[in-house]
Write a protein that holds these residues in place. Sequence first.
Motif, PDB file in Angstrom:
ATOM      1  N   MET A  16       0.827  -1.206   0.000  1.00 32.91           N
ATOM      2  CA  MET A  16       0.000   0.000   0.000  1.00 32.91           C
ATOM      3  C   MET A  16       0.868   1.265   0.000  1.00 32.91           C
ATOM      4  O   MET A  16       0.559   2.239  -0.673  1.00 32.91           O
ATOM      5  N   LYS A  17       1.977   1.194   0.817  1.00 32.88           N
ATOM      6  CA  LYS A  17       2.845   2.364   0.938  1.00 32.88           C
ATOM      7  C   LYS A  17       3.462   2.783  -0.402  1.00 32.88           C
ATOM      8  O   LYS A  17       3.481   3.967  -0.750  1.00 32.88           O
ATOM      9  N   PRO A  18       3.987   1.794  -1.217  1.00 37.62           N
ATOM     10  CA  PRO A  18       4.557   2.192  -2.519  1.00 37.62           C
ATOM     11  C   PRO A  18       3.514   2.864  -3.420  1.00 37.62           C
ATOM     12  O   PRO A  18       3.834   3.802  -4.142  1.00 37.62           O
ATOM     13  N   LEU A  19       2.289   2.375  -3.360  1.00 35.26           N
ATOM     14  CA  LEU A  19       1.212   2.951  -4.186  1.00 35.26           C
ATOM     15  C   LEU A  19       0.941   4.400  -3.791  1.00 35.26           C
ATOM     16  O   LEU A  19       0.781   5.294  -4.628  1.00 35.26           O
ATOM     17  N   PHE A  20       0.935   4.637  -2.470  1.00 33.62           N
ATOM     18  CA  PHE A  20       0.707   5.989  -1.960  1.00 33.62           C
ATOM     19  C   PHE A  20       1.850   6.925  -2.378  1.00 33.62           C
ATOM     20  O   PHE A  20       1.626   8.056  -2.830  1.00 33.62           O
ATOM     21  N   ALA A  21       3.072   6.383  -2.273  1.00 28.53           N
ATOM     22  CA  ALA A  21       4.249   7.186  -2.645  1.00 28.53           C
ATOM     23  C   ALA A  21       4.220   7.532  -4.131  1.00 28.53           C
ATOM     24  O   ALA A  21       4.516   8.659  -4.541  1.00 28.53           O
ATOM     25  N   LEU A  22       3.835   6.543  -4.950  1.00 28.98           N
ATOM     26  CA  LEU A  22       3.761   6.765  -6.393  1.00 28.98           C
ATOM     27  C   LEU A  22       2.708   7.824  -6.725  1.00 28.98           C
ATOM     28  O   LEU A  22       2.927   8.709  -7.568  1.00 28.98           O
ATOM     29  N   SER A  23       1.561   7.737  -6.040  1.00 25.93           N
ATOM     30  CA  SER A  23       0.495   8.716  -6.258  1.00 25.93           C
ATOM     31  C   SER A  23       0.973  10.118  -5.913  1.00 25.93           C
ATOM     32  O   SER A  23       0.709  11.081  -6.645  1.00 25.93           O
ATOM     33  N   CYS A  24       1.678  10.240  -4.778  1.00 27.72           N
ATOM     34  CA  CYS A  24       2.204  11.538  -4.354  1.00 27.72           C
ATOM     35  C   CYS A  24       3.194  12.080  -5.374  1.00 27.72           C
ATOM     36  O   CYS A  24       3.186  13.259  -5.722  1.00 27.72           O
ATOM     37  N   LEU A  25       4.038  11.177  -5.903  1.00 32.93           N
ATOM     38  CA  LEU A  25       5.048  11.579  -6.880  1.00 32.93           C
ATOM     39  C   LEU A  25       4.378  12.107  -8.159  1.00 32.93           C
ATOM     40  O   LEU A  25       4.750  13.151  -8.703  1.00 32.93           O
ATOM     41  N   LEU A  26       3.376  11.359  -8.621  1.00 35.14           N
ATOM     42  CA  LEU A  26       2.666  11.767  -9.829  1.00 35.14           C
ATOM     43  C   LEU A  26       1.972  13.111  -9.626  1.00 35.14           C
ATOM     44  O   LEU A  26       1.969  13.968 -10.509  1.00 35.14           O
ATOM     45  N   LEU A  27       1.378  13.299  -8.468  1.00 34.63           N
ATOM     46  CA  LEU A  27       0.692  14.555  -8.157  1.00 34.63           C
ATOM     47  C   LEU A  27       1.678  15.718  -8.157  1.00 34.63           C
ATOM     48  O   LEU A  27       1.422  16.784  -8.726  1.00 34.63           O
ATOM     49  N   ALA A  28       2.848  15.464  -7.546  1.00 34.60           N
ATOM     50  CA  ALA A  28       3.881  16.504  -7.491  1.00 34.60           C
ATOM     51  C   ALA A  28       4.358  16.867  -8.894  1.00 34.60           C
ATOM     52  O   ALA A  28       4.531  18.043  -9.230  1.00 34.60           O
ATOM     53  N   CYS A  29       4.541  15.830  -9.737  1.00 39.50           N
ATOM     54  CA  CYS A  29       4.962  16.082 -11.121  1.00 39.50           C
ATOM     55  C   CYS A  29       3.916  16.908 -11.858  1.00 39.50           C
ATOM     56  O   CYS A  29       4.243  17.837 -12.616  1.00 39.50           O
ATOM     57  N   GLY A  30       2.661  16.556 -11.662  1.00 44.53           N
ATOM     58  CA  GLY A  30       1.559  17.272 -12.309  1.00 44.53           C
ATOM     59  C   GLY A  30       1.550  18.736 -11.918  1.00 44.53           C
ATOM     60  O   GLY A  30       1.401  19.625 -12.760  1.00 44.53           O
ATOM     61  N   ILE A  31       1.742  18.991 -10.644  1.00 47.00           N
ATOM     62  CA  ILE A  31       1.746  20.379 -10.153  1.00 47.00           C
ATOM     63  C   ILE A  31       2.914  21.153 -10.752  1.00 47.00           C
ATOM     64  O   ILE A  31       2.760  22.281 -11.219  1.00 47.00           O
ATOM     65  N   CYS A  32       4.090  20.495 -10.798  1.00 46.52           N
ATOM     66  CA  CYS A  32       5.268  21.159 -11.374  1.00 46.52           C
ATOM     67  C   CYS A  32       5.044  21.511 -12.841  1.00 46.52           C
ATOM     68  O   CYS A  32       5.369  22.617 -13.286  1.00 46.52           O
ATOM     69  N   LEU A  33       4.486  20.562 -13.608  1.00 50.17           N
ATOM     70  CA  LEU A  33       4.244  20.797 -15.039  1.00 50.17           C
ATOM     71  C   LEU A  33       3.242  21.924 -15.239  1.00 50.17           C
ATOM     72  O   LEU A  33       3.410  22.770 -16.120  1.00 50.17           O
ATOM     73  N   ALA A  34       2.194  21.928 -14.430  1.00 51.29           N
ATOM     74  CA  ALA A  34       1.173  22.971 -14.543  1.00 51.29           C
ATOM     75  C   ALA A  34       1.767  24.344 -14.248  1.00 51.29           C
ATOM     76  O   ALA A  34       1.477  25.321 -14.934  1.00 51.29           O
ATOM     77  N   GLN A  35       2.651  24.398 -13.231  1.00 47.79           N
ATOM     78  CA  GLN A  35       3.285  25.678 -12.892  1.00 47.79           C
ATOM     79  C   GLN A  35       4.219  26.143 -14.006  1.00 47.79           C
ATOM     80  O   GLN A  35       4.241  27.320 -14.366  1.00 47.79           O
ATOM     81  N   ALA A  36       4.954  25.183 -14.573  1.00 49.13           N
ATOM     82  CA  ALA A  36       5.887  25.532 -15.656  1.00 49.13           C
ATOM     83  C   ALA A  36       5.114  26.071 -16.853  1.00 49.13           C
ATOM     84  O   ALA A  36       5.526  27.042 -17.497  1.00 49.13           O
ATOM     85  N   ASP A  37       3.974  25.455 -17.151  1.00 46.42           N
ATOM     86  CA  ASP A  37       3.162  25.895 -18.294  1.00 46.42           C
ATOM     87  C   ASP A  37       2.588  27.291 -18.042  1.00 46.42           C
ATOM     88  O   ASP A  37       2.512  28.118 -18.938  1.00 46.42           O
ATOM     89  N   ALA A  38       2.189  27.524 -16.780  1.00 43.28           N
ATOM     90  CA  ALA A  38       1.607  28.830 -16.435  1.00 43.28           C
ATOM     91  C   ALA A  38       2.644  29.940 -16.548  1.00 43.28           C
ATOM     92  O   ALA A  38       2.326  31.069 -16.903  1.00 43.28           O
ATOM     93  N   GLN A  39       3.919  29.591 -16.254  1.00 35.48           N
ATOM     94  CA  GLN A  39       4.976  30.611 -16.307  1.00 35.48           C
ATOM     95  C   GLN A  39       5.478  30.860 -17.727  1.00 35.48           C
ATOM     96  O   GLN A  39       6.102  31.869 -17.998  1.00 35.48           O
TER      97      GLN A  39
END
Lengths: 149, 79
Positions: free
Chosen positions: B1-24
Amino acid sequence: MYQTYKDVVEFRIVYINEAHAADGSWPMPIAVKKGINEHKSLEDRCTTAKMLLKDKQLTIPCVIDGMDNAVNEAYSAWPDRIFVVRTDGRLAVAAGQGPFGFKPGVEAAEKWLAEFKESGDEPALDPKAIEAAESRDPKARETNENRKQ
Amino acid sequence: MKPLFALSCLLLACGICLAQADAQRPKRERPKNRNQQEALKVAELAPKFVLKSLDGESETDLAVLRETKPVVLIFGSYT
């Protein structure tokens, strides 16, 4: 098409702003490879137009839209589009915008040009289309009246 | 369960970074077309224009050009 009909009609490429510049929203690999960015000046636009003509070995005369994109805007031409203008100033062919409208536009233009070349007369416009155009644009009616006099 | 949670967090973080880069990223304004409101149709008058030729030395006036022959206008760009 140009080689077949250049003696009976005029052709002009109207070079407008890039559709898929390397630094644009939807960059294409060719734009990245060639370093084609959004034009920042008329000089940029001319340089890219010359590159196009050279690379594609086009001999069609080319004119450059201004940096205000006014002609592009007037014709709703972006990303690409083809028109045939009659000698009375009316549009004989007004194709849809590219990419989907471009090929049908070329086909419609070729059909019109073939008929014109064969008969020597510009194919008549549909009276209903003229009526509709005049109802949308009163200037078209004025022009038509002047021509009749 | 823990690896799945970590992967989800990683993907979310990547998504946020990409969205911020696009906005800038600097946005370039697309030309306003009259297409959506009222596209040019057959039999309408072709909008007039005078544009510079590629050589930069001469100008093309559509009104003059079409006086003797019909004109095929091909709008486009390299890309």
